[in-house]
Design a protein around this motif. Structure first.
Motif, PDB file in Angstrom:
ATOM      1  N   ASP A  88       0.872  -1.016  -0.132  1.00 35.10           N
ATOM      2  CA  ASP A  88      -0.064   0.085   0.005  1.00 35.10           C
ATOM      3  C   ASP A  88       0.789   1.309  -0.089  1.00 35.10           C
ATOM      4  N   ASP A  89       2.106   0.890  -0.543  1.00 31.69           N
ATOM      5  CA  ASP A  89       3.074   2.213  -0.314  1.00 31.69           C
ATOM      6  C   ASP A  89       3.352   2.723  -1.919  1.00 31.69           C
ATOM      7  N   PRO A  90       2.979   3.944  -2.344  1.00 27.70           N
ATOM      8  CA  PRO A  90       3.223   4.331  -3.482  1.00 27.70           C
ATOM      9  C   PRO A  90       4.707   4.383  -3.870  1.00 27.70           C
ATOM     10  N   ALA A  91       5.617   4.648  -2.895  1.00 30.53           N
ATOM     11  CA  ALA A  91       6.987   4.723  -3.122  1.00 30.53           C
ATOM     12  C   ALA A  91       7.593   3.626  -3.353  1.00 30.53           C
ATOM     13  N   SER A  92       6.893   2.530  -2.656  1.00 34.51           N
ATOM     14  CA  SER A  92       7.515   1.240  -2.822  1.00 34.51           C
ATOM     15  C   SER A  92       7.399   0.685  -4.629  1.00 34.51           C
ATOM     16  N   MET A  93       6.179   0.929  -4.979  1.00 39.31           N
ATOM     17  CA  MET A  93       5.715   0.460  -6.209  1.00 39.31           C
ATOM     18  C   MET A  93       6.619   1.325  -7.350  1.00 39.31           C
ATOM     19  N   HIS A  94       6.853   2.628  -7.083  1.00 36.48           N
ATOM     20  CA  HIS A  94       7.703   3.166  -8.052  1.00 36.48           C
ATOM     21  C   HIS A  94       9.004   2.745  -8.125  1.00 36.48           C
ATOM     22  N   THR A  95       9.909   2.009  -6.784  1.00 38.29           N
ATOM     23  CA  THR A  95      11.209   1.623  -6.795  1.00 38.29           C
ATOM     24  C   THR A  95      11.194   0.249  -7.270  1.00 38.29           C
ATOM     25  N   PHE A  96      10.444  -0.642  -7.025  1.00 37.25           N
ATOM     26  CA  PHE A  96      10.493  -1.767  -7.637  1.00 37.25           C
ATOM     27  C   PHE A  96       9.648  -2.264  -8.541  1.00 37.25           C
ATOM     28  N   ASP A  97       8.602  -1.604  -9.125  1.00 39.00           N
ATOM     29  CA  ASP A  97       8.077  -1.996 -10.544  1.00 39.00           C
ATOM     30  C   ASP A  97       8.743  -0.708 -11.480  1.00 39.00           C
ATOM     31  N   SER A  98       9.940  -0.963 -11.996  1.00 41.16           N
ATOM     32  CA  SER A  98      10.488  -0.014 -12.767  1.00 41.16           C
ATOM     33  C   SER A  98      10.019  -0.009 -14.088  1.00 41.16           C
ATOM     34  N   ALA A  99       9.609  -1.083 -14.865  1.00 36.09           N
ATOM     35  CA  ALA A  99       8.926  -0.999 -15.997  1.00 36.09           C
ATOM     36  C   ALA A  99       7.373  -0.880 -16.095  1.00 36.09           C
ATOM     37  N   GLN A 100       6.669  -0.684 -14.938  1.00 32.40           N
ATOM     38  CA  GLN A 100       5.375  -0.217 -14.767  1.00 32.40           C
ATOM     39  C   GLN A 100       4.437  -1.549 -15.231  1.00 32.40           C
ATOM     40  N   LEU A 101       4.820  -2.822 -14.743  1.00 28.71           N
ATOM     41  CA  LEU A 101       4.103  -3.813 -15.080  1.00 28.71           C
ATOM     42  C   LEU A 101       2.754  -3.955 -14.564  1.00 28.71           C
ATOM     43  N   LEU A 102       2.424  -3.196 -13.492  1.00 24.23           N
ATOM     44  CA  LEU A 102       1.134  -3.203 -12.809  1.00 24.23           C
ATOM     45  C   LEU A 102       0.416  -2.574 -13.920  1.00 24.23           C
ATOM     46  N   ARG A 103       0.889  -1.127 -14.224  1.00 21.74           N
ATOM     47  CA  ARG A 103      -0.051  -0.454 -15.191  1.00 21.74           C
ATOM     48  C   ARG A 103      -0.403  -1.355 -16.558  1.00 21.74           C
ATOM     49  N   GLY A 104       0.737  -1.938 -16.856  1.00 20.21           N
ATOM     50  CA  GLY A 104       0.817  -3.065 -18.077  1.00 20.21           C
ATOM     51  C   GLY A 104      -0.466  -3.882 -18.398  1.00 20.21           C
ATOM     52  N   ILE A 105      -0.688  -4.595 -16.871  1.00 20.19           N
ATOM     53  CA  ILE A 105      -1.630  -5.568 -17.149  1.00 20.19           C
ATOM     54  C   ILE A 105      -3.236  -5.191 -16.524  1.00 20.19           C
ATOM     55  N   ALA A 106      -2.858  -3.918 -16.024  1.00 23.47           N
ATOM     56  CA  ALA A 106      -4.164  -3.228 -15.983  1.00 23.47           C
ATOM     57  C   ALA A 106      -4.870  -2.967 -17.200  1.00 23.47           C
ATOM     58  N   GLY A 107      -4.171  -2.881 -18.300  1.00 31.87           N
ATOM     59  CA  GLY A 107      -4.729  -2.616 -19.700  1.00 31.87           C
ATOM     60  C   GLY A 107      -4.860  -3.924 -20.402  1.00 31.87           C
ATOM     61  N   ALA A 108      -5.081  -5.090 -19.552  1.00 33.29           N
ATOM     62  CA  ALA A 108      -5.092  -6.162 -20.612  1.00 33.29           C
ATOM     63  C   ALA A 108      -6.458  -6.327 -21.272  1.00 33.29           C
TER      64      ALA A 108
END
Length: 401
Positions: free
Chosen positions: A13-33
């Motif tokens: 639930d920490d946006p900073a961690s997501m920015h740090t560890f999801d460098s390729a924005q895979l979460l955003r990528g699969i959200a567009g499935a």
């Protein structure tokens, strides 16, 4: 200080961690499935595949590619079902099988459009006179191969790593199967599957807190375990393979997968193994008080976690055209749930939803795709940073042929 590799739930639930560890924005990528599925379906419609049907039914269909590309063959075979009039085979190495000839169709799939396996398959198909369909990134080597062979090419925009492109690659393969008369897939099926992917992306979005987010909850349940993923039907077994792939690729978890029928032939014994209910042989002369003290001070042992994908459309009152003539094994699924619970082995159950095979498949994959990324995030792992893969490629390239 947190030890490296420790799962930290607060990161989810920490946006900073997501920015740090999801460098390729895979979460955003699969959200567009869902959008990916719609776009690829439209691109396929513009590729002129009707000519395939005009040339008659093939003897066999070979889907050539590796990784996510190869998984599309499994999806086509599952959606086509046991009534499929010809075999659908995945070919995961360079070239094509020796028996492939003019009576067959080869579908060469590569998200980048430069995968050596797909390129070699396209070249071999053209040389042997087999019908060819190529699927991959636009303006790529694969497109050039298809153009030289005067074969249909379906341009699928590159979506970060190939893993994120599952639905973009699946739609053209399924619609090619439809053009060949192998599978019954309607525009409504595609629209409903895309809507399901949209809805699950909303439920699993990063801003949805853990207690309301099914993917984050699943990630927390899987943390520190050895996942075993079983499917209750042919379709669910294909989804189970995708789940295991995702957990390995993203979170570096050694997950295994299979169907319940296979599990009943021996793999269900894992529940009684050293990572299941049995901690190891017991010394009958040991002091029970010392054992209790040691147990209290010992770290929690690594345990199995069963992920059971249940696909039972008939029990949900859904009739699927072209579905399996044998009912999915709901009785065996019930027993597996009981066996795991009785042995204290954790189990997560995900039930398929939807009115079509494609939508039901989407409902099994979407949440687990997100969960694999949240599991990586919780461990402080960036899914696209894989030193072992880079080293493997570099060292292999340096070795003489």
């Amino acid at each position: 200080m947190t030890a490296p590799g420790t799962f930290v739930a607060e990161r989810l639930d920490d946006p900073a961690s997501m920015h740090t560890f999801d460098s390729a924005q895979l979460l955003r990528g699969i959200a567009g499935a869902g959008a990916q599925l719609r776009e690829a379906s439209q691109l396929t419609a513009e590729a002129g595949l009707q000519v395939l049907g005009d040339e008659g039914r093939p003897r066999a269909v070979v889907v050539a590619g590796v990784g996510t590309a190869a998984r599309t063959a499994d999806i086509l075979a599952a959606v086509a079902g046991p009534r499929c009039p010809v075999p659908v085979l995945a070919h995961r190495s360079a070239g094509i099988p020796g028996w492939v000839g003019a009576a067959d169709v080869v579908i060469a799939v590569s998200a980048s459009g430069r995968g050596p396996e797909a390129l070699a398959a396209a070249d071999a198909a053209a040389a042997r006179g087999a019908r060819l369909v190529a699927i991959g990134a636009p303006d790529s080597e694969l497109q050039s191969y298809a153009e030289r062979a005067r074969a249909p090419f379906i341009p699928v925009p590159r979506r970060r790593p190939a893993w994120v492109s599952l639905w973009g690659l699946t739609a053209p393969v399924l619609l090619t199967g439809r053009a060949l008369g192998l599978a019954s897939i309607t525009e409504t099926d595609i629209a409903e599957a895309a809507s399901r992917l949209d809805a699950d992306a909303e439920r699993c979005r990063p801003t949805a807190e853990t207690f309301t987010n099914p993917a984050k909850t699943l990630a927390m349940d899987l943390a520190g375990t050895i996942p075993v993923v079983w499917g209750s039907s042919r379709l669910a077994t294909v989804a189970a393979s995708r789940v295991a792939d995702s957990l390995a690729a993203n979170a570096r978890y050694p997950a295994s997968s299979g169907g319940l029928l296979e599990a009943s032939r021996g793999r269900v014994g894992l529940l009684d193994g050293i990572y299941g209910s049995v901690a190891g042989p017991k010394d009958i002369f040991a002091d029970p008080y010392e054992e209790d003290e040691e147990a209290a001070n010992a770290p929690d042992p690594t345990r199995l976690r069963v992920v059971l994908l249940r696909d039972e459309p008939e029990e949900a009152g859904v009739e699927l055209e072209g579905a399996e003539p044998v009912r999915p094994d709901s009785a065996r699924a019930d027993v597996v749930e009981d066996l795991a619970t009785e042995r204290g082995v954790g189990i997560s159950v995900i039930s398929a939803e939807g009115a079509s095979l494609l939508e039901r498949l989407a409902s099994l994959i979407a949440v687990t795709d997100f969960a694999s990324l949240y599991l990586a995030l919780g461990h402080g792992i960036d899914p696209v940073v894989v030193p072992a893969v880079s080293e493997l490629k570099e060292r292999s390239a340096r070795r003489p042929l």
